[in-house]
Design a protein around this motif. Structure first.
Motif, PDB file in Angstrom:
ATOM      1  N   UNK A   1       9.617   4.362 -14.617  1.00  0.00           N
ATOM      2  CA  UNK A   1       9.102   3.197 -15.342  1.00  0.00           C
ATOM      3  C   UNK A   1       9.583   1.893 -14.721  1.00  0.00           C
ATOM      4  N   UNK A   2      10.860   1.847 -14.355  1.00  0.00           N
ATOM      5  CA  UNK A   2      11.380   0.632 -13.715  1.00  0.00           C
ATOM      6  C   UNK A   2      10.693   0.382 -12.381  1.00  0.00           C
ATOM      7  N   UNK A   3      10.467   1.475 -11.616  1.00  0.00           N
ATOM      8  CA  UNK A   3       9.838   1.312 -10.307  1.00  0.00           C
ATOM      9  C   UNK A   3       8.399   0.831 -10.459  1.00  0.00           C
ATOM     10  N   UNK A   4       7.686   1.402 -11.446  1.00  0.00           N
ATOM     11  CA  UNK A   4       6.301   0.970 -11.682  1.00  0.00           C
ATOM     12  C   UNK A   4       6.263  -0.505 -12.088  1.00  0.00           C
TER      13      UNK A   4
ATOM     14  N   UNK B   1       5.074  -6.165 -10.647  1.00  0.00           N
ATOM     15  CA  UNK B   1       5.524  -7.541 -10.406  1.00  0.00           C
ATOM     16  C   UNK B   1       5.243  -7.957  -8.966  1.00  0.00           C
ATOM     17  N   UNK B   2       5.535  -7.041  -8.022  1.00  0.00           N
ATOM     18  CA  UNK B   2       5.263  -7.375  -6.612  1.00  0.00           C
ATOM     19  C   UNK B   2       3.776  -7.571  -6.362  1.00  0.00           C
TER      20      UNK B   2
ATOM     21  N   UNK C   1       0.827  -1.204   0.000  1.00  0.00           N
ATOM     22  CA  UNK C   1       0.000   0.000   0.000  1.00  0.00           C
ATOM     23  C   UNK C   1       0.864   1.259   0.000  1.00  0.00           C
ATOM     24  N   UNK C   2       1.941   1.232   0.779  1.00  0.00           N
ATOM     25  CA  UNK C   2       2.864   2.384   0.808  1.00  0.00           C
ATOM     26  C   UNK C   2       3.491   2.607  -0.556  1.00  0.00           C
ATOM     27  N   UNK C   3       3.917   1.523  -1.192  1.00  0.00           N
ATOM     28  CA  UNK C   3       4.532   1.648  -2.520  1.00  0.00           C
ATOM     29  C   UNK C   3       3.517   2.135  -3.555  1.00  0.00           C
ATOM     30  N   UNK C   4       2.256   1.697  -3.441  1.00  0.00           N
ATOM     31  CA  UNK C   4       1.241   2.163  -4.374  1.00  0.00           C
ATOM     32  C   UNK C   4       1.012   3.664  -4.240  1.00  0.00           C
ATOM     33  N   UNK C   5       0.928   4.138  -2.982  1.00  0.00           N
ATOM     34  CA  UNK C   5       0.757   5.573  -2.783  1.00  0.00           C
ATOM     35  C   UNK C   5       1.952   6.353  -3.310  1.00  0.00           C
TER      36      UNK C   5
ATOM     37  N   UNK D   1       2.008   9.184  -6.335  1.00  0.00           N
ATOM     38  CA  UNK D   1       2.642  10.498  -6.158  1.00  0.00           C
ATOM     39  C   UNK D   1       3.674  10.752  -7.248  1.00  0.00           C
ATOM     40  N   UNK D   2       4.487   9.725  -7.562  1.00  0.00           N
ATOM     41  CA  UNK D   2       5.499   9.882  -8.603  1.00  0.00           C
ATOM     42  C   UNK D   2       4.855  10.089  -9.968  1.00  0.00           C
TER      43      UNK D   2
END
Length: 624
Positions: free
Chosen positions: A192-195, A200-201, A150-154, A158-159
């Protein structure tokens, strides 16, 4: 779960910069007795070769499997430790995809790779298959929880908002620096890499959730079956307790009957001895006998101990230990004095070493300043070299252009001289050069007749050889040069002697001469005709027409030959540049991989430069 299984024992390892740091950490754990840990020193880790990873990436199909190192997002400084932990392990969506990767659809594949499924199954390089979960693995995999996702999605949202703001075009046209554009492109690639990693996660988390729900259903079914079994066992236990209660009642009844029988049998002995309870008397007598035996044994052991101690004290020697202690004391004092002396000597050496260190630091600082000056000088020299290289390229292009113009002029000169010979035009020659000119004409006529047998064929041959006008030592070029040197240009007007600046001026002059020629032809036609002259003129005209046709045909052939030559030349240059580009790209990648190190993780840069950009296959190649 897949990353946890892929990392294995290295999942809880600690990353350190060098082996020395790892040894210090191990020494600290040993001294503090706080447990054990595994350490991964970055300077001594051996990771798989890059080409093996590229081979596995090429095997990806429909996104069903990919390298574990590609789905783990980490800082670039510890990327080597991640590669060491997971190696070339491939993460697959399910066991079917893993079997297809390792064994192929027909079971005859030779891909020796380690495959891990999202649910935790493993197929080793040797072909063995492992499945199931342990409490330790589940605990380690629990680190990737829903809260972190959830933290990574938020953060992703934002990014994306920041990226949308960055991508908006400015209201006014401003000049953007190259560095800013590079930073924006780099930020976009990172986003793009982070998304991709977050997707994948999310996919792996959904798979884990599906697996957990399946296991929860199985556990609930097992719990229900266990409850039914427990109820059945409880009913059997109640029946057994009832049987035991009845058996206890029977035992009590049997004991009461035995006691009554003992009272009847032992009643005369009780009356004679006056004892009311024979069992208590028997127990009391046995206990007193055991206490007596125990005390007697303790007294014997104590006596033997005292006798042994007395014998030991009688045989002890107190003089020799005292002498040994005094000797050790004397040796210790001597060692202490030696240690104090050595300590003073070491202190002097430390002071000297500090002074030398200070001197070395000063020298290092001076050397650093000198290095900066030298680096600046090298940069200036490289800039001067680059300017000189650019100037050389410009001069080379100018020379090539001049050579082309010279070749064109030589061709035109040859064409004019050849046309003058065919049309029998008497060119004005310098004084004393007429005989030589006649000899050259005779030599040329002999050469033409022996080579082809006709005037038109000779003209075609001469035009065909015009492709050699780029070579100053060519036979025809030298011959035309000698012929041009004998022509007398003193009779030309000044404007005709001047060099023409464009094709327009040349056409203009040609037009003037053609008008004059037409005027002369008109005057000739107006004169009284001479029949013989007319016949001769017609014969000459027919010969001229035939020669003109042959000349035009030869000229067309020469033009086609030049076009074909230029086509082959352009194709050759294009093919060479294509191969050169591929070699240059591969060289950059190879050189960067060869020069990578812990101090220079990005590696070095190398590129190739052509000495001749117009005809690169005739020049050399320089490596920078």
């Amino acid at each position: 779960m897949a990353v946890t299984v892929a990392a294995g024992k290295n999942m809880d390892a600690i990353v350190v910069d060098t082996k020395a740091t790892g040894f210090e950490c191990i020494q600290y754990l040993r001294e503090q007795r706080v447990g054990t840990a595994s350490f991964l020193p970055l300077d001594s880790l051996k990771v798989p070769a890059p080409y093996t990873a590229e081979r596995l990436r090429a095997l990806e199909a429909d996104g069903r499997y990919r390298l574990a190192a590609d789905v783990i997002a980490c800082d670039e400084s510890i990327k080597k430790a991640v590669l060491y932990a997971v190696g070339n392990t491939v993460v697959c969506d399910d066991l079917d995809a893993a079997r297809e990767l390792c064994f192929g659809k027909d079971g005859k594949s030779d891909n020796r790779v380690k495959a891990v499924t999202v649910s935790g199954g493993v197929i080793s390089k040797a072909g063995t298959m492992t499945g199931g979960l342990t409490a330790e693995t589940s605990k380690a995999a629990g680190r990737w929880d829903e809260k972190e996702i959830a933290t990574l999605k938020s953060r992703k949202e934002k990014l994306e908002v920041d990226r949308a703001k960055t991508a908006k075009p400015p209201k006014t046209a401003t000049a953007t620096s190259t560095a800013a554009q590079r930073n924006i492109a780099q930020l976009a690639d990172e986003l793009r890499n982070h998304v991709g990693n977050l997707k994948n996660r999310e996919q792996y988390t959904n798979s884990d959730r599906t697996y957990t729900e399946t296991k929860l259903k199985e556990q609930r079914s097992l719990l229900k079956a266990s409850s039914d079994q427990a109820d059945k066992v409880q009913s059997e236990l109640d029946a057994a307790e009832k049987v035991v209660s009845e058996a206890n009642k029977e035992v009590e009844a049997a004991r009461a009957a035995v006691k009554e029988a003992e009272d009847v049998v032992l009643q005369p002995f009780r009356e004679k001895t006056g004892l009311s309870d024979l069992r208590a008397y028997d127990v009391a007598v046995g206990r007193a006998r055991e206490e007596y035996v125990e005390k007697k044994s303790e007294l014997r052991q104590h006596r033997a101990k005292l006798e042994a101690q007395l014998a030991y004290e009688d045989g002890r020697d107190f003089v020799t230990p005292v002498e040994k202690v005094e000797a050790r004391l004397k040796d210790s004092k001597a060692k202490l004095a030696a240690v104090v002396s050595k300590d003073e000597e070491l202190a002097a050496k430390v002071a000297k070493a500090k002074a030398e260190l200070a001197q070395s630091e000063l020298q290092l600082e001076a050397a650093s300043k000198e290095e900066k000056v030298n680096e600046q000088a090298v940069k200036d020299a490289q800039k001067v070299f680059a300017d000189a290289q650019q100037e050389r390229l410009q001069v080379s292009k100018s020379m090539n252009s001049e050579d082309g113009e010279l070749e064109r002029l030589r061709g035109e000169l040859h064409e004019i001289l050849q046309k003058s010979r065919v049309e029998e035009v008497n060119l004005p020659l310098k004084k004393g050069k007429k005989g030589d000119a006649d000899e050259n004409d005779e030599d040329e006529t002999t050469t033409q007749e022996s080579g082809s047998g006709s005037q038109g064929t000779s003209q075609g041959s001469a035009i065909t050889d015009s492709t050699h006008f780029s070579q100053s030592d060519d036979r025809k070029v030298k011959k035309d040069k000698r012929a041009a040197a004998k022509i007398d240009f003193s009779g030309l007007k000044a404007e005709l002697k001047a060099r023409l600046s464009s094709d327009r001026d040349e056409k203009k002059i040609r037009s003037i001469f053609e008008q004059k020629l037409a005027k002369i032809h008109a005057e000739i036609e107006a004169m009284a005709p001479n029949m013989k002259a007319n016949d001769a003129y017609e014969n000459v005209g027919e010969r001229l027409k035939e020669s003109g046709k042959d000349f035009d045909s030869a000229k067309l052939k020469a033009r086609d030959a030049v076009a074909e030559f230029n086509k082959v030349k352009n194709l050759r240059a294009k093919t060479f540049n294509k191969a050169f580009g591929a070699i240059d790209t591969a060289l950059k990648t190879i050189y960067k991989d060869l020069t990578k190190s812990s101090k220079h993780p990005l590696g070095g840069n190398a590129y190739l430069s052509l000495d001749d950009s117009d005809e690169p296959y005739l020049g050399g190649i320089a490596l920078y």
